[in-house]
Design an enzyme around this catalytic site. Structure first.
Site, PDB file in Angstrom:
ATOM      1  N   GLU A 115      -1.281   0.480  -3.090  1.00  0.00           N
ATOM      2  CA  GLU A 115      -0.033   1.014  -2.547  1.00  0.00           C
ATOM      3  C   GLU A 115       0.462   2.034  -3.563  1.00  0.00           C
ATOM      4  O   GLU A 115       1.239   1.722  -4.448  1.00  0.00           O
ATOM      5  CB  GLU A 115       0.977  -0.120  -2.321  1.00  0.00           C
ATOM      6  CG  GLU A 115       2.134   0.267  -1.414  1.00  0.00           C
ATOM      7  CD  GLU A 115       3.256   0.957  -2.155  1.00  0.00           C
ATOM      8  OE1 GLU A 115       3.122   2.176  -2.427  1.00  0.00           O
ATOM      9  OE2 GLU A 115       4.255   0.292  -2.457  1.00  0.00           O
ATOM     10  N   ASP A 135      10.535  -5.056   1.437  1.00  0.00           N
ATOM     11  CA  ASP A 135      10.344  -4.030   2.455  1.00  0.00           C
ATOM     12  C   ASP A 135       9.251  -4.553   3.386  1.00  0.00           C
ATOM     13  O   ASP A 135       8.053  -4.344   3.164  1.00  0.00           O
ATOM     14  CB  ASP A 135       9.932  -2.710   1.804  1.00  0.00           C
ATOM     15  CG  ASP A 135       9.660  -1.596   2.817  1.00  0.00           C
ATOM     16  OD1 ASP A 135       9.662  -1.886   4.038  1.00  0.00           O
ATOM     17  OD2 ASP A 135       9.426  -0.454   2.385  1.00  0.00           O
ATOM     18  N   ARG A 151       6.489  -2.243   4.861  1.00  0.00           N
ATOM     19  CA  ARG A 151       5.424  -1.976   3.890  1.00  0.00           C
ATOM     20  C   ARG A 151       4.504  -3.178   3.726  1.00  0.00           C
ATOM     21  O   ARG A 151       3.281  -3.085   3.892  1.00  0.00           O
ATOM     22  CB  ARG A 151       6.044  -1.601   2.552  1.00  0.00           C
ATOM     23  CG  ARG A 151       5.104  -1.690   1.363  1.00  0.00           C
ATOM     24  CD  ARG A 151       5.916  -1.776   0.071  1.00  0.00           C
ATOM     25  NE  ARG A 151       5.075  -1.854  -1.115  1.00  0.00           N
ATOM     26  CZ  ARG A 151       4.653  -2.987  -1.651  1.00  0.00           C
ATOM     27  NH1 ARG A 151       4.943  -4.157  -1.082  1.00  0.00           N
ATOM     28  NH2 ARG A 151       3.919  -2.975  -2.759  1.00  0.00           N
ATOM     29  N   GLU A 209      -7.805   4.668 -15.194  1.00  0.00           N
ATOM     30  CA  GLU A 209      -8.809   5.604 -15.698  1.00  0.00           C
ATOM     31  C   GLU A 209      -9.565   5.056 -16.907  1.00  0.00           C
ATOM     32  O   GLU A 209     -10.609   5.608 -17.289  1.00  0.00           O
ATOM     33  CB  GLU A 209      -8.146   6.937 -16.087  1.00  0.00           C
ATOM     34  CG  GLU A 209      -7.564   7.709 -14.920  1.00  0.00           C
ATOM     35  CD  GLU A 209      -6.144   7.292 -14.555  1.00  0.00           C
ATOM     36  OE1 GLU A 209      -5.503   8.004 -13.768  1.00  0.00           O
ATOM     37  OE2 GLU A 209      -5.672   6.245 -15.071  1.00  0.00           O
ATOM     38  N   HIS A 237      11.725   1.181   2.033  1.00  0.00           N
ATOM     39  CA  HIS A 237      12.309   1.435   0.714  1.00  0.00           C
ATOM     40  C   HIS A 237      12.039   2.865   0.249  1.00  0.00           C
ATOM     41  O   HIS A 237      12.710   3.374  -0.643  1.00  0.00           O
ATOM     42  CB  HIS A 237      11.785   0.434  -0.325  1.00  0.00           C
ATOM     43  CG  HIS A 237      10.418   0.744  -0.842  1.00  0.00           C
ATOM     44  ND1 HIS A 237       9.266   0.485  -0.133  1.00  0.00           N
ATOM     45  CD2 HIS A 237      10.015   1.314  -2.014  1.00  0.00           C
ATOM     46  CE1 HIS A 237       8.219   0.866  -0.846  1.00  0.00           C
ATOM     47  NE2 HIS A 237       8.632   1.374  -1.985  1.00  0.00           N
ATOM     48  N   HIS A 279       9.789  -4.848  -8.095  1.00  0.00           N
ATOM     49  CA  HIS A 279       8.757  -5.407  -7.215  1.00  0.00           C
ATOM     50  C   HIS A 279       9.373  -6.185  -6.056  1.00  0.00           C
ATOM     51  O   HIS A 279       8.809  -6.217  -4.959  1.00  0.00           O
ATOM     52  CB  HIS A 279       7.803  -6.275  -8.027  1.00  0.00           C
ATOM     53  CG  HIS A 279       6.990  -5.478  -8.991  1.00  0.00           C
ATOM     54  ND1 HIS A 279       5.828  -4.839  -8.629  1.00  0.00           N
ATOM     55  CD2 HIS A 279       7.208  -5.163 -10.297  1.00  0.00           C
ATOM     56  CE1 HIS A 279       5.346  -4.191  -9.671  1.00  0.00           C
ATOM     57  NE2 HIS A 279       6.167  -4.370 -10.691  1.00  0.00           N
ATOM     58  N   GLY A 317      -3.119  -0.634  -9.313  1.00  0.00           N
ATOM     59  CA  GLY A 317      -1.668  -0.748  -9.416  1.00  0.00           C
ATOM     60  C   GLY A 317      -1.212  -2.001  -8.704  1.00  0.00           C
ATOM     61  O   GLY A 317      -0.363  -1.951  -7.819  1.00  0.00           O
ATOM     62  N   GLU A 352       5.667  10.518  -8.395  1.00  0.00           N
ATOM     63  CA  GLU A 352       5.106   9.612  -9.401  1.00  0.00           C
ATOM     64  C   GLU A 352       3.618   9.882  -9.660  1.00  0.00           C
ATOM     65  O   GLU A 352       3.051   9.396 -10.618  1.00  0.00           O
ATOM     66  CB  GLU A 352       5.314   8.133  -9.069  1.00  0.00           C
ATOM     67  CG  GLU A 352       6.774   7.713  -9.087  1.00  0.00           C
ATOM     68  CD  GLU A 352       6.956   6.224  -8.830  1.00  0.00           C
ATOM     69  OE1 GLU A 352       5.967   5.546  -8.488  1.00  0.00           O
ATOM     70  OE2 GLU A 352       8.092   5.747  -8.984  1.00  0.00           O
TER      71      GLU A 352
END
Length: 379
Positions: A158, A65, A68, A144, A315, A59, A93, A167
């Protein structure tokens, strides 16, 4: 509404069990289907994936970064009055919760921060330390499987991996969109494009020369002929997807879009297999040795986050597919098709299949598997 599964960490809602280490062997993992439709193997893959995101250092890499992190902060604050202030937000996330806290600073009424990894423990602590406990609810669970008490106005996530789709997190975001986003709601980001261009990656040439010379030189050092491994070592390097920052001087053509995703409308089926017929033209007399891919995303209001070689490094870097080295001149055509599909053995990985022809030469077929090894290469 379904009751949430009791969390092993007091004060954090949860809906999935504790995770395992991501890179553990898959030996012995069965494929029996479970009640929710997933298999034991898929469950193991997901648990291993989420375990990797428990690492605080990962993280740090993302937050430091600044391209970002600043892009998300600016997108949230530039749109705060219209889309964030007084709204209900879900952060899919959430990681450390930094994007959720940006939304809280921008005046969101309520924020649900979802993460299936143990980083949710730290996210809750950080939310409390910054005085946002009354606004942000941290939920440890798979997107989900989480049940929210209400529909949301905004989804912030993100979700992008290497080459944008690595991923395979986007389907989870789309699931939340379809189940929890109100009509007329907004997504941050709302559009994503993947690009490809011809490349002359200088580090590939240097590696090829260096590794070839190494195996040949052993004859002088030990009086043993090891040169048979020289060609093998070079060929092996060309069979691997590389995540590496490419300088703008090493881009040999104008880019072509591989896909353009409207995140309000795209479906998981749309991204399960992406195919693009390309027709590129080289710029100048160069040594073509790679195909380079990168992505851009756009937020409501028009702000763009770019991972292009022509912009500041991120990154995510760029994704490089090594090609058979060919000499090209101005406007030499390179045409073909690229197919990007989810790997059948691990839905977090990708297969990249490339068919191409340089000028009027023979068609060349290359296949690449984009897995954990793509980030482990020593350049």
């Amino acid at each position: 509404m379904e009751a949430a599964v009791e969390s092993p960490i007091p004060g954090i809602e949860a809906s999935v069990p504790q995770t395992k280490k991501r890179r553990a062997s898959e030996n012995g993992v069965g494929v029996n289907e479970m009640k929710n439709g997933t298999t034991e193997k898929e469950k193991f893959i997901d648990e291993s994936y989420f375990a990797s995101y428990s690492d605080v250092e990962l993280h740090r890499t993302m937050i430091e970064d600044t391209v970002r992190t600043n892009a998300y902060q600016q997108a949230i604050f530039q749109n705060m009055e219209e889309y964030i202030h007084g709204k209900v937000v879900v952060d899919v996330g959430c990681g450390t919760g930094i994007l959720s806290m940006f939304c809280a600073q921008a005046g969101a009424k309520k924020i649900y921060a979802i993460d299936a990894s143990k980083i949710a423990v730290h996210a809750k602590q950080l939310v409390e330390a910054n005085g946002f406990s009354n606004i942000i609810t941290v939920i440890q669970g798979k997107a989900e499987e989480v049940e929210l008490p209400e529909k949301v106005d905004v989804i912030v996530s993100e979700w992008m991996g290497y080459m944008m789709l690595y991923e395979t997190m986007l389907p989870s975001v789309l699931y939340v969109r379809d189940k929890w986003l109100k009509p007329g709601g907004k997504m941050f980001p709302e559009r994503a494009m993947l690009f490809m261009a011809l490349g002359e990656a200088q580090w590939i040439t240097k590696y090829e020369e260096g590794t070839y010379d190494f195996w040949v030189s052993l004859n002088h050092v030990y009086n043993l002929d090891m040169s048979l491994l020289a060609d093998h070592a070079v060929a092996r390097y060309k069979d691997v997807v590389h995540v590496h920052m490419v300088s703008q001087e090493d881009i040999v053509s104008l880019p072509t879009p591989v896909c353009d995703l409207d995140l309000m409308r795209v479906t998981p089926e749309d991204i399960r297999c992406i195919s693009h017929n390309f027709n590129l033209a080289s710029m100048g007399s160069r040594r073509l040795n790679s195909m380079v891919l990168w992505f851009d995303v756009w937020f409501p209001g028009g702000l763009k986050l770019s991972t292009s070689p022509h912009n500041e490094d991120t990154h995510w870097q760029n994704t490089v597919l090594p090609l058979t080295t060919a000499t090209v001149k101005q406007d030499t055509p390179v045409c073909g098709v690229i197919n990007i599909t989810q790997d059948l053995s691990n839905h977090r990985f990708l297969n990249v299949d490339l068919k191409y022809r340089v000028d009027s030469g023979e068609e060349i077929i290359r296949g690449f598997k984009m897995d954990d090894n793509c980030t482990d290469n020593d350049f």
